[in-house]
Scaffold this active site. Structure first.
Site, mmCIF file in Angstrom:
data_model
loop_
_atom_site.group_PDB
_atom_site.id
_atom_site.type_symbol
_atom_site.label_atom_id
_atom_site.label_comp_id
_atom_site.label_asym_id
_atom_site.label_seq_id
_atom_site.Cartn_x
_atom_site.Cartn_y
_atom_site.Cartn_z
ATOM 1 N N LYS A 76 63.389 54.310 28.392
ATOM 2 C CA LYS A 76 62.357 54.466 27.363
ATOM 3 C C LYS A 76 63.024 54.796 26.032
ATOM 4 O O LYS A 76 64.047 55.505 26.011
ATOM 5 C CB LYS A 76 61.425 55.608 27.801
ATOM 6 N N SER A 151 52.514 57.485 27.732
ATOM 7 C CA SER A 151 53.249 56.812 26.696
ATOM 8 C C SER A 151 54.336 55.874 27.223
ATOM 9 O O SER A 151 54.792 54.992 26.493
ATOM 10 C CB SER A 151 53.907 57.856 25.778
ATOM 11 N N SER A 175 52.721 60.842 31.162
ATOM 12 C CA SER A 175 53.220 59.562 30.662
ATOM 13 C C SER A 175 54.018 58.727 31.637
ATOM 14 O O SER A 175 54.274 57.556 31.361
ATOM 15 C CB SER A 175 54.072 59.781 29.424
#
Ligand code: GLN
Length: 473
Positions: A76, A151, A175
């Site tokens: 990420k 997210s 997330s």
């Protein structure tokens, strides 16, 4: 979706049926095929190929290999990787390059994992849909008209689309688990302190943890295991051993919260299949204990007061001087700060900085910040008691399936409220894993989540295995 496990891959590599470079080529092809979904913000194609060649040479020469050889992962865009860009999907970190590698990632690299690229996410990991990104929204892997979740939305889609074996995400309030549920994959978040946060761009420091997404429970767990353990660079990293002796008996005590199962927002299909799963568990000889948890409605408010407070402090460092974007318009030191932040941060991040600054301001500190801390303490005590009396807590990962892209753009509060089931684990600091449970009538996936005591990841892994077998048979 390719459900190949790491052990299958390694067997094929050993027998010569597969090469690491062939594997990398396969993933690069998949990345190209899924380009429309906007998963990767950068692909490290050349580098991954070179590393694959080096690993193939090592395999051929019979040299000793790390336990993750053949594991190709995505990271990420909030995880630092030396000499690579990292931007937290924000203009404020435009062109910023890491000077060091996050401890957690370094541990995977040391075991011969290869990073194929960095994935899109909500800006500074703030969001539940992956729509708050300077790179635009990532689309859901099952229905591209819907959000990927957030997210770590793109992390979930990266494994769902078979562009890599495993994905590193982060989980401050869900997330990792929520996008996993929205895309029909597995997502695990460890206990707070289990994995070093060094090299992870901070959002809410007393909540943040790196987590893992994948399609195979064994692989997700072993990745967590390898990243675990104390780190001199993170004073909150813990020394608790992973091989804790908290054994699980053949009959498991599952705690189920009445208020969760009767939630007004709970989607009918999710409610029904969760209830069916609980019934099957009872038939299989396990115990399901229905309990009351009157604090449920305070979870989201407490979470957003505390995380925005921490975020407003953490994001103070982006001043246009030390990192990333600097406004052209500035002609004084103050205006460098102001203009760079104004231009660099997106809408949602600004909203949270303001909210956090407000709850920390002297006139409101006690009314909001102190109060939310007290709620956190009460919630923690309550949940710890439940986990003393039961092996785990089980609940749907989300109240609903992924929504249509743009549908909640004008309603940030509705988005915040959608986190009701996931923020609990982060408020308390306990480990949690989401596994696919089913699909609604239109084929949109959803997940079920289990949580156990702090530092009982191994037990959680066993519990998730039991659930997976129950769901799939
Ligand atoms: N959706 C939650 C938030 O916006 C959780 C985000 C996360 O876990 N990083 O804060």
């Amino acid at each position: 979706m390719d459900k190949r496990s790491l052990s299958d891959i390694q067997a094929d590599l050993k027998s010569g049926n597969l090469t690491v470079s062939g594997l990398v080529d396969h993933y690069l092809e998949k990345i190209e095929e899924s380009a429309e979904l906007n998963i990767f913000v950068e692909v490290f194609a050349q580098e991954a190929k070179q590393q694959a060649d080096a690993l193939d040479a090592k395999i051929k020469a019979g040299k000793s290999l790390g336990t993750l050889y053949g594991a190709i992962i995505s990271i990420k865009d909030v995880i630092c990787y030396k000499d690579h860009k990292v931007t937290a999907a924000s203009k404020v970190l435009d062109n910023f390059e890491s000077k060091f590698t996050a401890t957690a990632l370094q541990r995977l690299l040391d075991e011969d994992a290869i990073v194929i690229g960095r994935t899109n996410c909500d800006e500074f990991a703030m969001g539940s849909s992956n729509e708050n990104s300077v790179y635009g929204a990532t689309k859901n892997g099952v229905d591209p008209e819907r959000v990927a979740g957030g997210s770590s939305g793109a992390a979930a889609v990266s494994v769902q689309q078979d562009t890599c074996l495993l994905a590193l995400g982060t989980d401050t309030g869900g997330s990792v688990r929520q996008p996993a549920a929205f895309n029909g994959v597995i997502g695990m978040k460890p206990s707070y302190g289990r994995i070093s946060r060094y090299g992870l761009i901070a959002y809410g420091s007393s909540f943040d943890q790196i987590g893992v997404l994948g399609t195979q429970l064994d692989d997700v767990y072993s990745c967590i295991e390898i990243m675990s353990g104390p780190d001199d660079m993170d004073a909150t990293s813990h020394t608790a051993p992973l091989d804790d002796t908290q054994s699980i008996s053949s009959t498991i005590q599952f705690a189920v919260i009445d208020e969760v199962m009767n939630h007004e927002k709970l989607h009918e299909s999710i409610k029904l299949s969760s209830a069916n799963l609980l019934k099957t568990l009872t038939t299989d000889g396990h115990t399901v204990n229905n309990i009351q948890f009157p604090l449920l409605k305070y979870l989201v408010p407490a979470y957003y007061v505390l995380t925005t407070a921490e975020a407003s402090s953490n994001l103070g460092r982006y001043d246009g001087i030390r990192y990333g974007h600097r406004s052209e318009k500035s002609n004084s030191i103050d205006s460098i700060f102001q203009e760079s932040r104004k231009e660099g941060f997106g809408h949602e991040v600004k909203r949270r900085i303001m909210l956090g600054t407000f709850v920390l301001s002297s006139g409101y500190y006690d009314a909001y910040y102190t109060k939310a801390q007290k709620v956190r303490r009460l919630v923690t005590e309550h949940i710890q008691k439940i986990l003393d009396e039961n092996d785990c807590l089980i609940m749907p990962t989300t109240t609903d399936v992924a929504w249509k892209i743009g549908a909640l753009n004008d309603d940030p509060v509705a988005v915040y409220l959608s986190d009701v089931y996931t923020v609990l684990a982060n408020l308390v600091g306990i480990p949690a894993v989401s596994i696919p449970l089913g699909k609604d009538d239109s084929g949109n996936p959803y997940g079920i989540q289990v949580m156990s005591k702090a530092f009982s990841e191994k037990k959680l892994y066993h519990l998730a295995n039991v659930l997976e077998n129950t769901i799939n048979h």
